[in-house]
Design a protein around this motif. Structure first.
Motif, PDB file in Angstrom:
ATOM      1  N   SER A   1       0.825  -1.212   0.000  1.00  8.99           N
ATOM      2  CA  SER A   1       0.000   0.000   0.000  1.00  8.99           C
ATOM      3  C   SER A   1       0.860   1.264   0.000  1.00  8.99           C
ATOM      4  N   VAL A   2       1.950   1.257   0.770  1.00 11.00           N
ATOM      5  CA  VAL A   2       2.834   2.427   0.862  1.00 11.00           C
ATOM      6  C   VAL A   2       3.644   2.584  -0.422  1.00 11.00           C
ATOM      7  N   ALA A   3       4.166   1.460  -0.933  1.00  8.97           N
ATOM      8  CA  ALA A   3       4.948   1.511  -2.181  1.00  8.97           C
ATOM      9  C   ALA A   3       4.086   2.008  -3.335  1.00  8.97           C
ATOM     10  N   ALA A   4       2.820   1.573  -3.389  1.00 11.19           N
ATOM     11  CA  ALA A   4       1.911   1.989  -4.468  1.00 11.19           C
ATOM     12  C   ALA A   4       1.607   3.487  -4.370  1.00 11.19           C
ATOM     13  N   HIS A   5       1.420   3.979  -3.151  1.00  9.20           N
ATOM     14  CA  HIS A   5       1.173   5.417  -2.965  1.00  9.20           C
ATOM     15  C   HIS A   5       2.351   6.230  -3.498  1.00  9.20           C
ATOM     16  N   ARG A   6       3.557   5.803  -3.151  1.00  6.00           N
ATOM     17  CA  ARG A   6       4.744   6.545  -3.580  1.00  6.00           C
ATOM     18  C   ARG A   6       4.925   6.459  -5.094  1.00  6.00           C
ATOM     19  N   ALA A   7       4.699   5.270  -5.654  1.00 11.52           N
ATOM     20  CA  ALA A   7       4.832   5.091  -7.106  1.00 11.52           C
ATOM     21  C   ALA A   7       3.819   5.954  -7.859  1.00 11.52           C
ATOM     22  N   ASP A   8       2.588   6.006  -7.337  1.00  8.99           N
ATOM     23  CA  ASP A   8       1.555   6.833  -7.982  1.00  8.99           C
ATOM     24  C   ASP A   8       1.942   8.306  -7.941  1.00  8.99           C
ATOM     25  N   ARG A   9       2.560   8.716  -6.838  1.00  5.83           N
ATOM     26  CA  ARG A   9       2.961  10.121  -6.727  1.00  5.83           C
ATOM     27  C   ARG A   9       4.070  10.445  -7.738  1.00  5.83           C
TER      28      ARG A   9
ATOM     29  N   GLY B   1      12.891  -5.986  -4.411  1.00  9.90           N
ATOM     30  CA  GLY B   1      12.162  -5.402  -5.537  1.00  9.90           C
ATOM     31  C   GLY B   1      10.743  -4.946  -5.264  1.00  9.90           C
ATOM     32  N   GLY B   2      10.337  -4.847  -3.996  1.00 12.89           N
ATOM     33  CA  GLY B   2       8.968  -4.442  -3.683  1.00 12.89           C
ATOM     34  C   GLY B   2       8.602  -3.081  -4.257  1.00 12.89           C
ATOM     35  N   ASP B   3       9.487  -2.104  -4.106  1.00 11.37           N
ATOM     36  CA  ASP B   3       9.202  -0.769  -4.645  1.00 11.37           C
ATOM     37  C   ASP B   3       9.294  -0.755  -6.170  1.00 11.37           C
ATOM     38  N   ALA B   4      10.255  -1.472  -6.722  1.00 11.41           N
ATOM     39  CA  ALA B   4      10.386  -1.551  -8.181  1.00 11.41           C
ATOM     40  C   ALA B   4       9.107  -2.116  -8.794  1.00 11.41           C
ATOM     41  N   ILE B   5       8.523  -3.122  -8.147  1.00 12.04           N
ATOM     42  CA  ILE B   5       7.269  -3.726  -8.632  1.00 12.04           C
ATOM     43  C   ILE B   5       6.155  -2.686  -8.636  1.00 12.04           C
ATOM     44  N   ALA B   6       6.031  -1.932  -7.533  1.00  8.90           N
ATOM     45  CA  ALA B   6       4.981  -0.902  -7.452  1.00  8.90           C
ATOM     46  C   ALA B   6       5.180   0.167  -8.518  1.00  8.90           C
ATOM     47  N   MET B   7       6.438   0.562  -8.744  1.00  6.40           N
ATOM     48  CA  MET B   7       6.711   1.590  -9.754  1.00  6.40           C
ATOM     49  C   MET B   7       6.411   1.071 -11.159  1.00  6.40           C
ATOM     50  N   ALA B   8       6.783  -0.182 -11.429  1.00  7.06           N
ATOM     51  CA  ALA B   8       6.490  -0.769 -12.748  1.00  7.06           C
ATOM     52  C   ALA B   8       4.981  -0.867 -12.957  1.00  7.06           C
ATOM     53  N   ARG B   9       4.261  -1.243 -11.927  1.00  3.26           N
ATOM     54  CA  ARG B   9       2.796  -1.329 -12.043  1.00  3.26           C
ATOM     55  C   ARG B   9       2.157   0.036 -12.249  1.00  3.26           C
ATOM     56  N   ALA B  10       2.862   1.103 -11.839  1.00  9.16           N
ATOM     57  CA  ALA B  10       2.371   2.466 -12.079  1.00  9.16           C
ATOM     58  C   ALA B  10       2.787   2.959 -13.476  1.00  9.16           C
ATOM     59  N   GLY B  11       3.438   2.079 -14.246  1.00  6.80           N
ATOM     60  CA  GLY B  11       3.797   2.414 -15.625  1.00  6.80           C
ATOM     61  C   GLY B  11       5.194   2.967 -15.809  1.00  6.80           C
ATOM     62  N   LEU B  12       6.035   2.938 -14.767  1.00 13.28           N
ATOM     63  CA  LEU B  12       7.394   3.469 -14.877  1.00 13.28           C
ATOM     64  C   LEU B  12       8.358   2.364 -15.311  1.00 13.28           C
ATOM     65  N   THR B  13       9.401   2.758 -16.028  1.00 17.02           N
ATOM     66  CA  THR B  13      10.497   1.811 -16.288  1.00 17.02           C
ATOM     67  C   THR B  13      11.517   2.001 -15.167  1.00 17.02           C
ATOM     68  N   VAL B  14      12.070   0.897 -14.674  1.00 19.75           N
ATOM     69  CA  VAL B  14      12.873   0.939 -13.455  1.00 19.75           C
ATOM     70  C   VAL B  14      14.221   0.253 -13.655  1.00 19.75           C
ATOM     71  N   LEU B  15      15.284   0.966 -13.261  1.00 24.84           N
ATOM     72  CA  LEU B  15      16.588   0.324 -13.093  1.00 24.84           C
ATOM     73  C   LEU B  15      16.702   0.018 -11.604  1.00 24.84           C
ATOM     74  N   ALA B  16      16.710  -1.255 -11.248  1.00 21.26           N
ATOM     75  CA  ALA B  16      16.756  -1.665  -9.846  1.00 21.26           C
ATOM     76  C   ALA B  16      18.169  -2.126  -9.508  1.00 21.26           C
ATOM     77  N   VAL B  17      18.812  -1.456  -8.553  1.00 18.71           N
ATOM     78  CA  VAL B  17      20.223  -1.711  -8.254  1.00 18.71           C
ATOM     79  C   VAL B  17      20.402  -2.168  -6.813  1.00 18.71           C
ATOM     80  N   ASP B  18      21.164  -3.243  -6.645  1.00 15.01           N
ATOM     81  CA  ASP B  18      21.556  -3.693  -5.309  1.00 15.01           C
ATOM     82  C   ASP B  18      22.921  -4.356  -5.450  1.00 15.01           C
ATOM     83  N   ARG B  19      23.692  -4.359  -4.373  1.00 14.95           N
ATOM     84  CA  ARG B  19      25.046  -4.907  -4.499  1.00 14.95           C
ATOM     85  C   ARG B  19      25.144  -6.374  -4.095  1.00 14.95           C
ATOM     86  N   ASP B  20      24.061  -6.931  -3.536  1.00 10.30           N
ATOM     87  CA  ASP B  20      24.104  -8.312  -3.066  1.00 10.30           C
ATOM     88  C   ASP B  20      23.596  -9.252  -4.164  1.00 10.30           C
TER      89      ASP B  20
END
Length: 396
Positions: free
Chosen positions: A90-98, A115-134
């Motif tokens: 719910s929080v990730a979707a709110h931020r992605a919509d904003r 990738g929880g936030d990346a998923i919300a952003m992609a569902r809001a129609g954004l293209t996402v570069l998701a970066v992590d070092r692990d």
């Protein structure tokens, strides 16, 4: 990138094959209390490392339901840290919509975790570069994008975020790790990466959002950021520093799932006065955002004490930003008097709340020995500097 646990990555990859998928399907409703018996049974037909990985994943999925919902959680993959640290949907979707409302189309998600936030952003129609070092975390994030049909919008890159060029993106989103070897980290400069680095990264793109702990001191908020505190179903979940909005320096409280959002007007502290017929308990996001004065102004209220975030008023004006109680009794705190009063009114069910009181509600509950068919709300607090007990019930 430090030590790469090849075995952990291989064990995870084995879950993505047909045998691993069949095991995960069979374990959807498994009871963790039966772990030993289940493991023994499955090892007759499957390799022990695969069974172990599947059991771990099944447990993580069950824990993740609270944040991601059953449908997504049972299709997704997790690490123990990933479940703990990821944003609820719910929080990730709110931020992605904003971000989408700001016109953002491409975003660099730095410290993407599972990738929880990346998923919300992609569902809001954004293209996402998701970066992590692990490497394991990246493998999990990649599997999640695939599992939810979002891999064309999410590119997962295993790299140190401090070396990533974000200049071609409309926005960056940074979620620094706020847990160290000794648990939760409270100093923003002890985040990984530090808040100061994240702020500089935020200023390299037209828009940015930084996820931070809701307890951040207001003086640590940069002057060019809008700060938003978010609660979900009454529980404060996080704060976000927004860059590139029309309201730098402002404070906002957003309440989910309703989506009500209160923008501060930088009002002075409200006056204090006697407890009236109605008491309002502001939402935690309102309190963290220091917007109690804004709510008081909306309802024509006053504080019961200059140090307590309870507002009182003589008439009821419902507001989404505070829960209202009708007050029947205002008394100096006295256990004997309280017990007698509740017995006289045959109160068997009490909701005990406190603000500015040292008394522990559960400790008090045991001492009250409640009996009867009636209900009551007890608020333990300070009014005009004195320990006070307020009795009443939620506004109907």
């Amino acid at each position: 990138m430090g030590h790469v646990d090849v075995d952990a990555v291989d064990a995870f990859d084995s879950l993505l094959g047909d045998e691993g998928q069949a095991l995960l399907s069979a374990l959807r409703n498994y009871d963790p209390a039966q772990e030993l018996a289940t493991a023994t049974r499955l090892r007759r037909d499957h390799p022990a490392p695969l069974v172990s990985a599947a059991l771990t994943q099944a447990q993580l999925r069950q824990r993740a339901v609270a944040k991601f919902g059953a449908d997504d959680a049972h299709r997704m993959y997790f690490t123990p840290n990933g479940v703990e640290q990821s944003t609820r949907t719910s929080v990730a979707a709110h931020r992605a919509d904003r971000l989408a409302e700001f016109g953002v189309r491409g975003v660099a998600d730095l410290c993407c975790g599972i990738g929880g936030d990346a998923i919300a952003m992609a569902r809001a129609g954004l293209t996402v570069l998701a970066v992590d070092r692990d490497p394991l975390t990246c493998a999990v994030a990649r599997a999640n994008a695939d599992a939810l049909g979002l891999s064309r919008l999410i590119e997962v890159r295993c790299a140190d975020v401090t070396g990533v060029d974000t200049s071609r993106y409309d926005a960056v989103f940074v979620d620094p790790a706020r847990r160290g070897g000794r648990g939760r980290v409270f100093d923003p400069e002890a985040y990984s990466p530090p808040l100061s680095w994240a702020v500089e990264a935020a200023r390299t793109t037209p828009r940015a959002a930084l996820k931070i702990a809701p307890g951040i001191p207001h003086e640590a908020v940069p002057e060019d950021a809008e700060a938003e505190w978010i609660s979900d179903q009454g529980n404060v979940k996080e704060a976000v520093l927004w860059f590139g909005t029309a309201r730098p320096g402002m404070r906002r409280a957003t309440l989910l799932p309703s989506g009500h959002s209160l923008l501060g007007s930088q009002l002075p502290d409200p006056e204090t006065g006697p407890v009236g017929r109605w008491l309002y308990e502001p939402d935690g996001a309102v309190i963290r955002a220091h917007l109690v004065a804004d709510v008081a102004a909306r309802i024509g209220g006053r504080l019961i004490d200059p140090t307590i975030a309870y507002i009182t008023a003589d008439e009821l004006r419902p507001t989404p930003y505070a829960t209202a109680y009708e007050i029947t009794d205002v008394l100096p705190f006295n256990l004997k008097k309280l017990r007698a009063l509740l017995r006289e009114r045959e109160v068997g069910v009490a909701t005990i709340k406190k603000r500015g009181s040292a008394i522990e509600p559960e400790h008090l509950r045991k001492k009250l020995r409640l009996e009867g068919g009636n209900a009551c709300t007890i608020l333990l607090t300070r009014a005009a500097g004195a320990p006070t007990m307020l009795l009443g019930h939620p506004a109907s």
